[in-house]
Design a protein around this motif. Structure first.
Motif, mmCIF file in Angstrom:
data_model
loop_
_atom_site.group_PDB
_atom_site.id
_atom_site.type_symbol
_atom_site.label_atom_id
_atom_site.label_comp_id
_atom_site.label_asym_id
_atom_site.label_seq_id
_atom_site.Cartn_x
_atom_site.Cartn_y
_atom_site.Cartn_z
ATOM 1 N N ARG A 70 0.854 -1.191 0.000
ATOM 2 C CA ARG A 70 0.000 0.000 0.000
ATOM 3 C C ARG A 70 0.883 1.232 0.000
ATOM 4 O O ARG A 70 2.002 1.201 0.513
ATOM 5 N N TRP A 72 0.706 5.778 0.042
ATOM 6 C CA TRP A 72 -0.067 7.007 0.200
ATOM 7 C C TRP A 72 0.165 7.843 -1.043
ATOM 8 O O TRP A 72 1.310 8.130 -1.408
ATOM 9 N N SER A 79 -4.861 6.412 0.638
ATOM 10 C CA SER A 79 -4.053 5.209 0.590
ATOM 11 C C SER A 79 -4.538 4.311 -0.547
ATOM 12 O O SER A 79 -5.732 4.066 -0.677
ATOM 13 N N ALA A 81 -3.721 0.673 -3.174
ATOM 14 C CA ALA A 81 -3.047 -0.626 -3.236
ATOM 15 C C ALA A 81 -2.005 -0.593 -4.346
ATOM 16 O O ALA A 81 -2.242 -0.040 -5.417
ATOM 17 N N HIS A 101 2.988 0.228 3.337
ATOM 18 C CA HIS A 101 2.983 -1.189 3.709
ATOM 19 C C HIS A 101 3.570 -2.022 2.579
ATOM 20 O O HIS A 101 3.418 -1.663 1.417
#
Ligand SMILES: [Zn+2]
Length: 113
Positions: A70, A72, A79, A81, A101
Motif C-alpha cells: 500500500r 499514500w 491510501s 493498493a 505497507h
C-alpha cells in the motif's frame, strides 16, 4: 547479496525460539514478505537452506506469504493498493507515492517439534 544476511537474521530468531521452547528441532518457518520489498524469494530460500544446515532448523520447511503493498498517494490524498514497486497510482496515475505497507519482511510463525 542481502538475502544472505536476511537468512542469518531469520536463523537467529529461529534459534532463539527453539531455545525458549527447549526444542532441538524446528519443523517449519513461516515468513511474511511484502510485495514491495526487494527480497528475492528464490535467493532467500537458497540462503535459508545454506545457513540452516547443521542448525536446529536443518531441513525445516520454509513457507512464504506475500503481504499486499500500500502507498499514500499525495495528489489523491488517500491510501492506494500497489502490486509492485515503480507502479503508478491506480487512481490518478501519479508517481508521487509514499510506500506505507509491503516493504517489510517478518517471521510470522515457527513450528517446533
Ligand atoms: Zn493517486
Amino acid at each position: 547479496m542481502h538475502e544472505m544476511s536476511l537468512a542469518e537474521g531469520i536463523l537467529q530468531i529461529v534459534e532463539d525460539t527453539a531455545r525458549a521452547n527447549a526444542s532441538a528441532q524446528v519443523r517449519a518457518v513461516v515468513l511474511e514478505i511484502g510485495r514491495l520489498s526487494h527480497v528475492e524469494e528464490q535467493a532467500l530460500r537458497f540462503c535459508f537452506d545454506a545457513v540452516t544446515r547443521g542448525s536446529v532448523a536443518d531441513g525445516a520447511r520454509l513457507d512464504v506469504l506475500a503481504t499486499p503493498g500500500r502507498a499514500w498517494c499525495m495528489p489523491c490524498g488517500e491510501s492506494v493498493a500497489l502490486e509492485r514497486l515503480g507502479e503508478a497510482c491506480p487512481l490518478c496515475g501519479s508517481y508521487q507515492l509514499q510506500v506505507t505497507h509491503g516493504e517489510e519482511m517478518r517471521v510470522k510463525e515457527i513450528e517446533v517439534a
